[in-house]
Design a protein around this motif. Structure first.
Motif, PDB file in Angstrom:
ATOM      1  N   ILE A 280       0.624  -1.076  -0.116  1.00 31.30           N
ATOM      2  CA  ILE A 280       0.219  -0.214   0.178  1.00 31.30           C
ATOM      3  C   ILE A 280       1.177   1.235   0.391  1.00 31.30           C
ATOM      4  O   ILE A 280       0.320   1.750  -0.724  1.00 31.30           O
ATOM      5  CB  ILE A 280      -0.619   0.096   1.395  1.00 31.30           C
ATOM      6  N   PHE A 281       1.456   0.816   0.563  1.00 35.21           N
ATOM      7  CA  PHE A 281       2.667   2.636   1.277  1.00 35.21           C
ATOM      8  C   PHE A 281       4.414   2.269   0.087  1.00 35.21           C
ATOM      9  O   PHE A 281       4.570   3.316  -0.122  1.00 35.21           O
ATOM     10  CB  PHE A 281       3.007   2.677   2.354  1.00 35.21           C
ATOM     11  N   THR A 282       4.097   2.383  -0.349  1.00 38.21           N
ATOM     12  CA  THR A 282       5.203   1.833  -1.391  1.00 38.21           C
ATOM     13  C   THR A 282       4.044   2.214  -3.187  1.00 38.21           C
ATOM     14  O   THR A 282       4.556   2.213  -4.393  1.00 38.21           O
ATOM     15  CB  THR A 282       5.753   0.656  -1.933  1.00 38.21           C
ATOM     16  N   LEU A 283       2.628   2.420  -3.187  1.00 42.97           N
ATOM     17  CA  LEU A 283       1.480   2.179  -3.795  1.00 42.97           C
ATOM     18  C   LEU A 283       2.120   1.219  -5.312  1.00 42.97           C
ATOM     19  O   LEU A 283       1.450   0.885  -6.583  1.00 42.97           O
ATOM     20  CB  LEU A 283       2.574   3.539  -4.733  1.00 42.97           C
ATOM     21  N   ASN A 284       2.499  -0.322  -4.572  1.00 43.82           N
ATOM     22  CA  ASN A 284       2.171  -1.361  -5.645  1.00 43.82           C
ATOM     23  C   ASN A 284       0.680  -2.410  -5.631  1.00 43.82           C
ATOM     24  O   ASN A 284       0.865  -2.971  -4.685  1.00 43.82           O
ATOM     25  CB  ASN A 284       3.636  -1.904  -5.854  1.00 43.82           C
ATOM     26  N   TRP A 285       0.265  -2.015  -5.769  1.00 40.53           N
ATOM     27  CA  TRP A 285      -1.355  -1.957  -5.257  1.00 40.53           C
ATOM     28  C   TRP A 285      -1.657  -3.285  -6.161  1.00 40.53           C
ATOM     29  O   TRP A 285      -3.534  -3.735  -5.650  1.00 40.53           O
ATOM     30  CB  TRP A 285      -2.597  -1.360  -5.277  1.00 40.53           C
ATOM     31  N   GLY A 286      -0.770  -3.964  -6.634  1.00 37.06           N
ATOM     32  CA  GLY A 286      -1.144  -4.909  -7.623  1.00 37.06           C
ATOM     33  C   GLY A 286      -3.032  -5.550  -8.958  1.00 37.06           C
ATOM     34  O   GLY A 286      -2.732  -3.809  -9.396  1.00 37.06           O
ATOM     35  N   VAL A 287      -2.757  -6.342  -8.987  1.00 37.69           N
ATOM     36  CA  VAL A 287      -4.128  -6.424  -9.948  1.00 37.69           C
ATOM     37  C   VAL A 287      -5.791  -6.695  -9.241  1.00 37.69           C
ATOM     38  O   VAL A 287      -5.379  -7.461  -8.887  1.00 37.69           O
ATOM     39  CB  VAL A 287      -3.461  -7.624 -11.084  1.00 37.69           C
ATOM     40  N   SER A 288      -6.504  -5.960 -10.083  1.00 41.49           N
ATOM     41  CA  SER A 288      -7.937  -6.128  -9.508  1.00 41.49           C
ATOM     42  C   SER A 288      -8.226  -8.067  -9.546  1.00 41.49           C
ATOM     43  O   SER A 288      -7.496  -8.610 -11.668  1.00 41.49           O
ATOM     44  CB  SER A 288      -8.536  -5.601 -10.289  1.00 41.49           C
ATOM     45  N   TYR A 289      -9.105  -8.421  -9.329  1.00 46.60           N
ATOM     46  CA  TYR A 289      -9.071  -9.797  -9.054  1.00 46.60           C
ATOM     47  C   TYR A 289     -10.052 -10.543 -10.290  1.00 46.60           C
ATOM     48  O   TYR A 289      -9.575 -10.971 -11.727  1.00 46.60           O
ATOM     49  CB  TYR A 289      -9.456 -10.937  -8.068  1.00 46.60           C
ATOM     50  N   SER A 290     -11.112  -9.583 -10.077  1.00 50.51           N
ATOM     51  CA  SER A 290     -12.630  -9.293 -10.553  1.00 50.51           C
ATOM     52  C   SER A 290     -12.361  -9.168 -12.553  1.00 50.51           C
ATOM     53  O   SER A 290     -12.753  -9.395 -13.589  1.00 50.51           O
ATOM     54  CB  SER A 290     -13.396  -8.700 -10.169  1.00 50.51           C
ATOM     55  N   LEU A 291     -11.379  -7.753 -12.475  1.00 49.14           N
ATOM     56  CA  LEU A 291     -11.425  -6.121 -13.424  1.00 49.14           C
ATOM     57  C   LEU A 291      -9.902  -7.532 -14.397  1.00 49.14           C
ATOM     58  O   LEU A 291      -9.706  -7.027 -15.819  1.00 49.14           O
ATOM     59  CB  LEU A 291     -11.270  -5.680 -13.018  1.00 49.14           C
ATOM     60  N   ASP A 292      -9.236  -7.954 -13.840  1.00 46.76           N
ATOM     61  CA  ASP A 292      -7.596  -8.199 -14.653  1.00 46.76           C
ATOM     62  C   ASP A 292      -7.029  -6.892 -15.215  1.00 46.76           C
ATOM     63  O   ASP A 292      -6.781  -7.160 -15.746  1.00 46.76           O
ATOM     64  CB  ASP A 292      -8.262  -8.564 -16.171  1.00 46.76           C
ATOM     65  N   GLN A 293      -7.380  -6.011 -14.318  1.00 43.40           N
ATOM     66  CA  GLN A 293      -6.281  -5.156 -14.564  1.00 43.40           C
ATOM     67  C   GLN A 293      -6.020  -4.173 -13.914  1.00 43.40           C
ATOM     68  O   GLN A 293      -5.931  -4.012 -12.695  1.00 43.40           O
ATOM     69  CB  GLN A 293      -7.902  -3.494 -15.263  1.00 43.40           C
ATOM     70  N   PRO A 294      -4.674  -3.277 -13.520  1.00 51.65           N
ATOM     71  CA  PRO A 294      -4.408  -2.908 -12.236  1.00 51.65           C
ATOM     72  C   PRO A 294      -4.737  -1.772 -11.591  1.00 51.65           C
ATOM     73  O   PRO A 294      -5.592  -0.893 -11.725  1.00 51.65           O
ATOM     74  CB  PRO A 294      -3.071  -1.601 -12.365  1.00 51.65           C
ATOM     75  N   VAL A 295      -5.141  -1.950 -10.158  1.00 54.01           N
ATOM     76  CA  VAL A 295      -6.055  -1.441  -9.506  1.00 54.01           C
ATOM     77  C   VAL A 295      -5.979  -0.171  -9.610  1.00 54.01           C
ATOM     78  O   VAL A 295      -6.623   1.084  -9.433  1.00 54.01           O
ATOM     79  CB  VAL A 295      -5.354  -1.412  -7.526  1.00 54.01           C
ATOM     80  N   ILE A 296      -4.405   0.742 -10.298  1.00 54.23           N
ATOM     81  CA  ILE A 296      -4.685   1.776  -9.990  1.00 54.23           C
ATOM     82  C   ILE A 296      -4.817   2.321 -11.153  1.00 54.23           C
ATOM     83  O   ILE A 296      -5.749   2.771 -11.539  1.00 54.23           O
ATOM     84  CB  ILE A 296      -3.013   2.611  -9.953  1.00 54.23           C
ATOM     85  N   ASP A 297      -4.810   1.408 -12.034  1.00 58.30           N
ATOM     86  CA  ASP A 297      -5.545   2.440 -13.228  1.00 58.30           C
ATOM     87  C   ASP A 297      -7.255   2.522 -13.189  1.00 58.30           C
ATOM     88  O   ASP A 297      -7.350   3.323 -13.605  1.00 58.30           O
ATOM     89  CB  ASP A 297      -5.674   0.989 -14.870  1.00 58.30           C
TER      90      ASP A 297
END
Length: 311
Positions: A76-93
């Motif tokens: 969280i604090f390094t802004l590495n939020w991963g990929v959404s399980y349901s949307l298969d897109q980067p969370v930040i996007d």
């Protein structure tokens, strides 16, 4: 030194809020019944044992809960939020795509709530009957749940009058009903605060002195009364904005409007942990920023507030 101390306190408070939100969300999502692997691979998927094992290893689900929590905090604090399980897109996007719509809705709703609150508070001091009528309206509007108010507005303005669309479209007027749904309860609360502050200001010595000097009613309101009446409401505007963003979860779903609130609701339903945590962290960050802006506005309106802000 006071300014530096105030900045450090604000930053420290912001970090504490973000940590608290991250912790509460992590614990809440872990407490939801169901297997997180199903959320990662998709409900009802007939994944092989190798695919299940790979998902568990990739997302650290084979580690103790405390290790998962620490890994989550670092992400969280390094802004590495991963990929959404349901949307298969980067969370930040996903957040970058959905956040502007919710921010616009919240800002428009807050501005509309302020206009309505100012109008009702000023009108209510011109006699006992207006005061009673507006007091009842404010109490009722402040107590209305968003989903019930949304249904009433859709029935009146879409079904009966046919002047506004019941769902969000590309037309600019489609924001009116969602904004009204959010603004009316907030306006009822802010209106009560403003009216009480306005009544207190009208009995203050500086107002009595201004009247004795022959100050007209318009001058009293423009130069003195409104400035003092809005101060308590300004202090609560940060809370109001946060309330509007949380209310957007229901309103965006009812009006089928694109936004971060509707995305959050869908993410919770499918237990999309990265997306849920990312959205709530952004909402918490926006709330912290808005409270800082509110403090600055309060100081600009009333320099005496410096003692509170820079204490």
């Amino acid at each position: 030194m006071n300014l530096a101390k105030a900045i450090l306190l604000r930053l420290g408070g912001m970090l504490f809020v973000l940590w608290a939100v991250a912790t509460i969300v992590f614990l809440a999502l872990k407490a939801i019944p169901g297997d997180e692997v199903d959320a990662i691979l998709g409900p009802g998927s007939n994944a092989s044992e190798e695919a299940v094992a790979l998902a568990i290893e990739t997302h650290g689900l084979d580690k103790p809960a405390i290790i998962q929590y620490l890994i989550q905090l670092r992400s969280i604090f390094t802004l590495n939020w991963g990929v959404s399980y349901s949307l298969d897109q980067p969370v930040i996007d996903v957040i970058a795509e959905q956040l502007p719509s919710t921010l616009v809705l919240s800002i428009v709703s807050l501005a509309l709530a302020w206009v309505l609150a100012l109008l009702t508070s000023v009108i209510s001091v011109f006699g006992r009957l207006p005061w009673r009528v507006i007091s009842v309206i404010e109490v009722v509007s402040a107590a209305l749940p968003h989903f019930a108010l949304a249904i009433v507005l859709i029935v009146v303005f879409s079904t009966w009058l046919g002047v506004l669309p019941p769902i969000s479209t590309s037309e600019g007027k489609s924001i009116i009903l969602p904004a009204l749904t959010l603004a009316l309860p907030t306006a009822g609360f802010l209106g009560q605060i403003m009216r009480e502050s306005l009544l207190d200001a009208m009995e203050s010595p500086f107002i009595i002195s201004a009247r004795a000097r022959g100050e007209r009613t318009l001058g009293l309101y423009g130069r003195h009364l409104l400035r003092h009446a809005v101060l308590p409401a300004v202090s609560l505007s940060g809370w109001a904005f946060g309330s509007l963003m949380s209310g957007a979860v229901i309103v965006e779903e009812v009006f089928a409007r694109q936004g971060i609130g509707r995305t959050l609701l869908n993410a919770v339903a499918v237990r999309d942990m990265p997306l849920v945590i990312g959205i709530l962290m952004v909402i918490a960050f926006v709330y912290c920023v808005v409270t800082i802006i509110v403090d600055a506005v309060e100081v600009a309106i009333d320099p005496r507030a410096r003692k509170k802000v820079f204490a």
